[in-house]
Design a protein around this motif. Structure first.
Motif, short mmCIF file in Angstrom:
data_model
loop_
_atom_site.label_atom_id
_atom_site.label_comp_id
_atom_site.label_asym_id
_atom_site.label_seq_id
_atom_site.Cartn_x
_atom_site.Cartn_y
_atom_site.Cartn_z
N THR A 1 5.64 17.26 22.69
CA THR A 1 4.48 16.44 23.06
C THR A 1 4.66 14.96 22.69
O THR A 1 3.73 14.16 22.89
N ALA A 2 5.82 14.57 22.17
CA ALA A 2 6.01 13.17 21.75
C ALA A 2 5.85 12.20 22.93
O ALA A 2 5.39 11.08 22.75
N HIS A 3 6.21 12.66 24.15
CA HIS A 3 6.08 11.78 25.33
C HIS A 3 4.61 11.47 25.63
O HIS A 3 4.31 10.52 26.36
N GLY B 1 2.53 11.01 23.05
CA GLY B 1 2.05 10.38 21.83
C GLY B 1 1.32 11.34 20.91
O GLY B 1 0.59 10.93 20.01
N LYS B 2 1.51 12.66 21.12
CA LYS B 2 0.82 13.67 20.32
C LYS B 2 1.74 14.20 19.22
O LYS B 2 2.86 14.59 19.49
N GLU B 3 1.20 14.22 18.02
CA GLU B 3 1.98 14.67 16.86
C GLU B 3 1.92 16.18 16.69
O GLU B 3 0.86 16.79 16.88
N LEU C 1 5.05 12.44 13.95
CA LEU C 1 5.24 11.85 15.28
C LEU C 1 6.47 10.95 15.35
O LEU C 1 7.19 10.98 16.35
N GLU C 2 6.74 10.18 14.29
CA GLU C 2 7.91 9.30 14.33
C GLU C 2 9.19 10.11 14.43
O GLU C 2 10.10 9.79 15.21
N LYS D 1 9.35 11.61 17.95
CA LYS D 1 9.74 10.62 18.96
C LYS D 1 11.25 10.41 18.97
O LYS D 1 11.88 10.36 20.02
N ASN E 1 13.60 13.07 28.39
CA ASN E 1 12.93 13.59 27.18
C ASN E 1 13.05 15.11 27.10
O ASN E 1 13.46 15.78 28.05
#
Length: 264
Positions: free
Chosen positions: A84-86, A88-90, A94-95, A98, A145
């Motif tokens: 789900t990083a694409h 912006g969901k953690e 999240l870092e 990503k 991704n």
């Protein structure tokens, strides 16, 4: 000669044959150099790859609490379609997600025991194929991704396997398949979002493993149950050590075990 340290998956180097390395904290071993030698393996303790405590390993080299907490063991690792990083969901961090998910990924076909579909980061080609014991592989799509790679894999595994039969792989009960034909046959089933990333180049990779003899039947060494083992090493394939008495030892499945390794 003796080595001690926590097991992590063997590092590999493409070659004729593939070169394998066990990396310990203060030393390393080119495993190819101990083929046809007697090797003793002793289980000393556990050492979680995350917290480094002597706690029983639960999965993937982690103790139970770390497995459910570390971002390195999120569900999206084994199931890329859950990435789900694409968006912006953690999930857990999240870092970290990503960095891991928002990079080029390859969906591929490999043949280790049968034709299977898989996903790997582009930076892990051909390491991923080596780790699976594949003797041949071909790339299908290169996507930006992990999510796109995951949904492509889910679509294609309706038509081909997504698991390796490790017993067939280790006994070398394999059939050569035309992966180019398979790739072209599966093209129509790639999800719409990933169609533009189809790779037209039909380049097959062939891999050769350092094995002097294959077992007829395999028996798996479980160090937690058999803390001391001695045998003559006759091969390395995937992430397995193969011994003359048909015993096989899966390094990847034993990550997080602190061992002593003696070469006689």
């Amino acid at each position: 000669m003796q080595y001690q340290g926590v097991l992590k998956k063997m590092q590999t180097e493409i070659g004729e044959p593939i070169q394998y390395y066990l990396i310990f904290e203060n030393d390393f071993l080119n495993v190819n150099q101990i083929l046809n030698k007697d090797v003793s393996i002793e289980f000393i303790k556990y050492e979680c790859l995350n917290c480094h405590l002597d706690k029983p390993i639960y999965r993937q080299g982690f103790c139970k609490s770390c497995f459910f907490e570390t971002p390195s063991a999120g569900d999206w690792i084994m199931r890329p379609e859950l990435s789900t990083a694409h968006l912006g969901k953690e999930d857990r961090d999240l870092e970290f997600e990503k960095r891991a998910q928002l990079q080029p990924h390859i969906v591929y076909l490999a043949n280790s025991s049968n034709v299977k579909v898989g996903v790997t980061r582009k930076s892990q080609v051909p390491t991923r194929w080596i780790d699976q014991g594949a003797h041949e592989a071909i790339e299908i799509v290169e996507v930006p991704n992990r999510y796109l790679a995951g949904i492509t894999e889910v679509a294609l595994k309706e038509f081909v396997a997504d698991k390796t039969n490790w017993r067939k792989m280790l006994t070398n009960t394999i059939e050569d398949e035309n992966l180019i034909e398979w790739k072209n046959k599966l093209k129509q089933y790639i999800p719409t979002e990933a169609q533009e990333y189809f790779l037209d180049a039909n380049i097959e990779t062939h891999l050769h493993f350092p094995v002097t003899s294959y077992p007829e039947k395999v028996k798996s060494l479980n160090l937690s149950k058999t803390p001391n083992y001695k045998g003559k090493l006759v091969g390395i394939k995937g992430q397995y050590l193969i011994f003359e008495d048909n015993t096989v030892f899966n390094i990847r499945a034993n990550e997080g075990l602190y061992i002593g390794l003696t070469i006689n």
